[in-house]
Scaffold this motif. Structure first.
Motif, PDB file in Angstrom:
ATOM      1  N   LEU A  62       0.804  -1.228   0.000  1.00  0.00           N
ATOM      2  CA  LEU A  62       0.000   0.000   0.000  1.00  0.00           C
ATOM      3  C   LEU A  62       0.832   1.271   0.000  1.00  0.00           C
ATOM      4  CD1 LEU A  62      -2.827  -0.927   2.552  1.00  0.00           C
ATOM      5  CD2 LEU A  62      -2.795  -1.201   0.051  1.00  0.00           C
ATOM      6  N   GLU A  63       0.269   2.300  -0.573  1.00  0.00           N
ATOM      7  CA  GLU A  63       0.869   3.638  -0.550  1.00  0.00           C
ATOM      8  C   GLU A  63       0.970   4.051   0.915  1.00  0.00           C
ATOM      9  OE1 GLU A  63       1.898   7.643  -0.850  1.00  0.00           O
ATOM     10  OE2 GLU A  63       0.102   6.935   0.189  1.00  0.00           O
ATOM     11  N   PRO A  64       2.153   4.491   1.365  1.00  0.00           N
ATOM     12  CA  PRO A  64       2.395   4.623   2.808  1.00  0.00           C
ATOM     13  C   PRO A  64       1.631   5.737   3.515  1.00  0.00           C
ATOM     14  CG  PRO A  64       4.332   5.298   1.540  1.00  0.00           C
ATOM     15  CD  PRO A  64       3.386   4.678   0.579  1.00  0.00           C
ATOM     16  N   SER A  65       1.144   6.732   2.798  1.00  0.00           N
ATOM     17  CA  SER A  65       0.434   7.819   3.494  1.00  0.00           C
ATOM     18  C   SER A  65      -1.025   7.486   3.764  1.00  0.00           C
ATOM     19  CB  SER A  65       0.516   9.116   2.677  1.00  0.00           C
ATOM     20  OG  SER A  65      -0.328   9.049   1.548  1.00  0.00           O
ATOM     21  N   LEU A  66      -1.511   6.363   3.250  1.00  0.00           N
ATOM     22  CA  LEU A  66      -2.925   6.015   3.428  1.00  0.00           C
ATOM     23  C   LEU A  66      -3.270   5.945   4.905  1.00  0.00           C
ATOM     24  CD1 LEU A  66      -3.240   3.278   0.679  1.00  0.00           C
ATOM     25  CD2 LEU A  66      -4.459   5.470   0.708  1.00  0.00           C
ATOM     26  N   GLY A  67      -4.430   6.533   5.258  1.00  0.00           N
ATOM     27  CA  GLY A  67      -4.817   6.570   6.659  1.00  0.00           C
ATOM     28  C   GLY A  67      -6.313   6.428   6.816  1.00  0.00           C
ATOM     29  N   VAL A  84       0.215   0.635  -4.215  1.00  0.00           N
ATOM     30  CA  VAL A  84      -1.217   0.359  -4.418  1.00  0.00           C
ATOM     31  C   VAL A  84      -2.062   1.320  -3.579  1.00  0.00           C
ATOM     32  CG1 VAL A  84      -3.048  -1.368  -4.145  1.00  0.00           C
ATOM     33  CG2 VAL A  84      -0.773  -2.053  -4.981  1.00  0.00           C
ATOM     34  N   VAL A  85      -3.064   1.926  -4.218  1.00  0.00           N
ATOM     35  CA  VAL A  85      -4.009   2.816  -3.540  1.00  0.00           C
ATOM     36  C   VAL A  85      -5.420   2.255  -3.717  1.00  0.00           C
ATOM     37  CG1 VAL A  85      -4.947   5.165  -3.359  1.00  0.00           C
ATOM     38  CG2 VAL A  85      -2.543   4.821  -4.011  1.00  0.00           C
ATOM     39  N   PRO A  86      -5.903   1.492  -2.713  1.00  0.00           N
ATOM     40  CA  PRO A  86      -7.296   1.030  -2.801  1.00  0.00           C
ATOM     41  C   PRO A  86      -8.235   2.233  -2.716  1.00  0.00           C
ATOM     42  CG  PRO A  86      -6.041  -0.240  -1.175  1.00  0.00           C
ATOM     43  CD  PRO A  86      -5.221   0.964  -1.528  1.00  0.00           C
ATOM     44  N   ALA A 129       2.895  11.639  -2.784  1.00  0.00           N
ATOM     45  CA  ALA A 129       2.340  10.283  -2.763  1.00  0.00           C
ATOM     46  C   ALA A 129       3.310   9.363  -3.494  1.00  0.00           C
ATOM     47  CB  ALA A 129       0.973  10.251  -3.440  1.00  0.00           C
ATOM     48  N   ASP A 130       3.404   8.150  -3.031  1.00  0.00           N
ATOM     49  CA  ASP A 130       4.371   7.198  -3.587  1.00  0.00           C
ATOM     50  C   ASP A 130       3.740   6.400  -4.738  1.00  0.00           C
ATOM     51  OD1 ASP A 130       6.578   5.645  -3.995  1.00  0.00           O
ATOM     52  OD2 ASP A 130       6.434   4.544  -2.104  1.00  0.00           O
ATOM     53  N   VAL A 164      -8.325   8.030  -3.262  1.00  0.00           N
ATOM     54  CA  VAL A 164      -8.323   7.536  -4.636  1.00  0.00           C
ATOM     55  C   VAL A 164      -7.022   8.016  -5.273  1.00  0.00           C
ATOM     56  CG1 VAL A 164     -10.842   7.504  -5.039  1.00  0.00           C
ATOM     57  CG2 VAL A 164      -9.523   9.602  -5.483  1.00  0.00           C
ATOM     58  N   ALA A 165      -6.679   7.410  -6.402  1.00  0.00           N
ATOM     59  CA  ALA A 165      -5.513   7.873  -7.151  1.00  0.00           C
ATOM     60  C   ALA A 165      -5.831   7.824  -8.632  1.00  0.00           C
ATOM     61  CB  ALA A 165      -4.292   7.014  -6.835  1.00  0.00           C
TER      62      ALA A 165
END
Lengths: 280, 280
Positions: A152-157, A265-267, A255-256, A162-163
């Protein structure tokens, strides 16, 4: 699990499929990759004509035997089939995961608007051809097979996210493919666009009242930016900060994600605790 | 009459101004061309920074001594100053004619939305550098000085019309610069865009519910189209017919506009009989 692969935009070569199949067999023996023959067709710019591309997408999406639909590759072309595809999706399509990015964003946008819950922006089959491409393939398969949080993209919280590709996102605004992104973190990346084009896209999207309802924007990588003559004189981060500042949208940092093998990955949507992803 | 010239996008060279001044003096001695010094400035990509460009536009637009504001040249950049400019326009600005195209479309769109009545898509000062560029300058001056009907795009009729660059029009949709075009003939042209980009812009604009209220679309010239690899396999006319057909918009045929010296003048709005134009 069975992963069906289709190409709504442009074709891949059989050897690309073979390389990715070998990686999957060696690392994720539980996953069976099934390449729809449409992936290898050529019709002018596209991987087959519209009827063929839409038909392949619907075959895989509507088949309960598939757990996931993986986009073969980007390019251009899915906006031409997105509406007929959306109109043809049945109940089996909703229980599936969908993974892709770039031109696949038109489909992901339309699917998210239609309430699909297992969508993600992330590597595609064709990424094997990039430098260190195997890392991208392994990441995609780790998410598809086990919702591996390392993918996962590390900033997701806590906020929904979305991306999208910048240009694709700008061009789906105001169309039947535009999802409601109120309260979302919007991550954006691009490739091969002059900086003045990126600036123009940012004018377009940050001037849009609906986009202004996002929680904020994160900037992924903008790569292979062609030289401007004269030099545009601002980096992509300066362009993003400028338009976010003008429009009152929060600029949240980087964003990575990007058109490279590091693309995380950005769910789409809200993180449901640890089990986020298709197996959740 | 006095014609003020400003450059909201990119600069022109002093010799360009001199050539156009000489043509005006020889053919339209009643017209005095006044080049704002901002036309010759360079700031990164632009003809001066935003404050300078917006300031020059407002100086000319708000000065009753000028009968017309003529755009020096296109490029990219007017979308960055359009909103501050629109907010700063006073009563004198409304009695003026405005002539330009390409990147000037952002300003023309915003001015049309604001109810300005003497706007036209047509040649700019920088067109003198094109092959047979003098013809474009003479046409522009014929319209600016005398509303010469020979300068007009020949398909213009009873229906209101507007004309835009395809990419510019696509990018002003959903922004504060988008005018209401219900019932209008929408003429579109472009330059230096890959055919897949034009196809994508047509997806964007024909999918827009507000654009679908136009009376129809006319296709101007698409020139200097870079090669697609693989070939896109469809001409601009096929692309326009395809998207008009899908979206239920009338495709009305060709328009005599484009990034060339043949670019005819398209006054925005309804044709007021024979006297259409700034002198009407």
């Amino acid at each position: 699990m069975r992963i069906g692969i289709v190409a709504p935009s442009t074709p891949i070569l059989p050897e690309t499929a073979e390389r990715v199949t070998a990686i999957a067999a060696a690392n994720f023996p539980e996953a069976e990759l099934v390449f729809h023959p449409q992936c290898f067709l050529s019709h002018r710019h596209f991987a087959g004509d519209e009827e063929t591309r839409a038909g392949a997408f619907l075959e895989v999406a509507n088949d309960r035997a598939f757990d996931a639909l993986w986009f073969a590759r980007g390019g251009y072309g899915s906006c031409r089939i997105a509406e007929p595809v959306l109109a043809g999706l049945g109940p089996a399509a909703r229980s599936k995961a969908y993974l892709g990015y770039s031109d696949a964003g038109y489909m992901l946008g339309g699917l998210y608007r239609a309430g699909f819950e297992r969508l993600a922006h992330g590597p595609m089959v064709g990424d094997i051809r990039r430098e260190n491409g195997e890392a991208a393939i392994l990441r995609a398969l780790a998410w598809l097979t086990a919702s591996d949080s390392a993918a996962l993209e590390p900033s997701l919280g806590a906020e929904p996210a979305v991306a999208f590709n910048i240009t694709v996102f700008s061009q789906l605004l105001g169309t039947p493919l535009e999802p409601d992104l109120a309260g979302h973190v919007l991550m954006l990346e691009d490739v091969s666009e002059h900086m003045y084009r990126t600036d123009r896209s940012l004018f377009h999207l940050t001037s849009n009242e609906r986009v202004r309802r996002v929680a904020g924007i994160r900037l992924g990588r903008c790569t292979e930016v062609p030289d401007n003559d004269p030099d545009f004189g601002a980096s992509e981060e300066e362009v993003f900060r400028y338009w976010c500042d003008r429009s009152g949208i929060n600029y949240l940092g980087r964003a990575d994600i990007g058109h490279d093998s590091g693309n995380k990955v950005v769910p789409f949507g809200t993180l449901p605790g640890e089990g986020r992803g298709p197996a959740a």
